[in-house]
Design a protein around this motif. Sequence first.
Motif, mmCIF file in Angstrom:
data_model
loop_
_atom_site.group_PDB
_atom_site.id
_atom_site.type_symbol
_atom_site.label_atom_id
_atom_site.label_comp_id
_atom_site.label_asym_id
_atom_site.label_seq_id
_atom_site.Cartn_x
_atom_site.Cartn_y
_atom_site.Cartn_z
ATOM 1 N N ARG A 1 0.838 -1.200 0.000
ATOM 2 C CA ARG A 1 0.000 0.000 0.000
ATOM 3 C C ARG A 1 0.874 1.252 0.000
ATOM 4 N NH1 ARG A 1 -5.131 -1.668 0.196
ATOM 5 N NH2 ARG A 1 -5.460 -3.722 1.137
ATOM 6 N N ASP A 2 0.474 2.217 -0.853
ATOM 7 C CA ASP A 2 1.213 3.474 -0.924
ATOM 8 C C ASP A 2 1.090 4.224 0.407
ATOM 9 O OD1 ASP A 2 2.215 5.389 -3.523
ATOM 10 O OD2 ASP A 2 1.777 6.404 -1.632
ATOM 11 N N ILE A 3 2.192 4.811 0.843
ATOM 12 C CA ILE A 3 2.222 5.497 2.138
ATOM 13 C C ILE A 3 1.424 6.801 2.118
ATOM 14 C CG2 ILE A 3 4.290 6.915 1.786
ATOM 15 C CD1 ILE A 3 5.256 5.894 4.552
ATOM 16 N N THR B 1 2.587 4.130 -14.481
ATOM 17 C CA THR B 1 3.966 4.210 -14.015
ATOM 18 C C THR B 1 4.538 5.554 -14.450
ATOM 19 O OG1 THR B 1 6.103 3.061 -13.933
ATOM 20 C CG2 THR B 1 4.985 3.088 -16.060
ATOM 21 N N ASN B 2 5.422 6.098 -13.654
ATOM 22 C CA ASN B 2 6.034 7.389 -13.950
ATOM 23 C C ASN B 2 7.498 7.203 -14.316
ATOM 24 O OD1 ASN B 2 3.728 8.995 -13.309
ATOM 25 N ND2 ASN B 2 4.178 8.762 -11.129
ATOM 26 N N HIS B 3 7.925 7.948 -15.330
ATOM 27 C CA HIS B 3 9.347 7.983 -15.682
ATOM 28 C C HIS B 3 9.789 9.433 -15.819
ATOM 29 C CE1 HIS B 3 13.182 7.824 -17.583
ATOM 30 N NE2 HIS B 3 12.706 8.499 -18.612
ATOM 31 N N GLN C 1 8.159 11.530 -11.223
ATOM 32 C CA GLN C 1 8.709 10.334 -10.567
ATOM 33 C C GLN C 1 9.558 10.766 -9.379
ATOM 34 O OE1 GLN C 1 11.327 7.863 -12.946
ATOM 35 N NE2 GLN C 1 11.424 6.264 -11.396
ATOM 36 N N SER C 2 9.314 10.129 -8.224
ATOM 37 C CA SER C 2 10.041 10.524 -7.012
ATOM 38 C C SER C 2 10.861 9.388 -6.412
ATOM 39 C CB SER C 2 9.059 11.053 -5.961
ATOM 40 O OG SER C 2 8.128 10.053 -5.596
ATOM 41 N N VAL C 3 10.534 8.156 -6.762
ATOM 42 C CA VAL C 3 11.317 7.000 -6.293
ATOM 43 C C VAL C 3 11.862 6.300 -7.531
ATOM 44 C CG1 VAL C 3 11.300 4.824 -5.027
ATOM 45 C CG2 VAL C 3 9.902 6.749 -4.211
ATOM 46 N N PHE C 4 13.179 6.162 -7.590
ATOM 47 C CA PHE C 4 13.820 5.716 -8.826
ATOM 48 C C PHE C 4 14.115 4.213 -8.787
ATOM 49 C CE2 PHE C 4 13.914 10.204 -8.640
ATOM 50 C CZ PHE C 4 13.563 10.557 -9.932
ATOM 51 N N LEU D 1 11.720 1.137 -10.545
ATOM 52 C CA LEU D 1 10.506 0.911 -11.337
ATOM 53 C C LEU D 1 9.338 0.478 -10.458
ATOM 54 C CD1 LEU D 1 8.886 0.431 -13.968
ATOM 55 C CD2 LEU D 1 9.956 -1.839 -14.079
ATOM 56 N N HIS D 2 8.227 1.167 -10.605
ATOM 57 C CA HIS D 2 7.034 0.781 -9.853
ATOM 58 C C HIS D 2 5.791 1.184 -10.624
ATOM 59 C CE1 HIS D 2 8.131 4.861 -8.591
ATOM 60 N NE2 HIS D 2 6.841 5.085 -8.436
ATOM 61 N N TRP D 3 4.743 0.452 -10.347
ATOM 62 C CA TRP D 3 3.437 0.711 -10.933
ATOM 63 C C TRP D 3 2.508 1.134 -9.820
ATOM 64 C CZ3 TRP D 3 3.042 -0.089 -16.233
ATOM 65 C CH2 TRP D 3 4.094 -0.786 -16.821
ATOM 66 N N HIS D 4 1.684 2.120 -10.123
ATOM 67 C CA HIS D 4 0.620 2.502 -9.202
ATOM 68 C C HIS D 4 -0.657 1.797 -9.650
ATOM 69 C CE1 HIS D 4 2.867 6.050 -7.537
ATOM 70 N NE2 HIS D 4 3.418 6.023 -8.736
ATOM 71 N N ILE D 5 -1.358 1.158 -8.734
ATOM 72 C CA ILE D 5 -2.702 0.642 -8.992
ATOM 73 C C ILE D 5 -3.652 1.469 -8.136
ATOM 74 C CG2 ILE D 5 -4.269 -1.323 -8.854
ATOM 75 C CD1 ILE D 5 -1.883 -3.183 -9.069
#
Length: 113
Positions: free
Chosen positions: A29-31, A86-88, A94-97, A99-103
Amino acid sequence: MNDCIFCRIAEGELPAQIVFQDDDFVAFRDIAPKAPVHLVVIPRRHVASFADVAELSADERARMAVFLAEAADRAGLTSTGYRVVTNHGANSRQSVFHLHWHILGGALLSDSM
Ligand code: AMP
């Protein structure tokens, strides 16, 4: 010590509310959730962003998509729907480098993004 926070979550060195995980991927879960349900999905292998997705194997890339659908389902989102993003890079914020996907789901989402 690895200073990548998502590597540290994957290694169990930082706490996270893990929803689903296997040998290669973790969903937690996203913080700072942007929707009633907001998961972050990462490969355990460190890849800086989607721009570097070719650093994952073809098998990992294929299983990542299946893992995303399974994580969303385990969070109860299949019947009502969800968004995967996803952000690049800088323009995406993008703030965390790693690779991650947001659901994102759990409510009717904005149509403005
Ligand atoms: P992005 O802006 O696409 O790089 O997304 C990074 C996401 O990671 C943001 O939504 C943050 O709220 C989330 N985040 C940062 N640190 C943590 C953490 N320790 N646990 C869970 N989510 C985090």
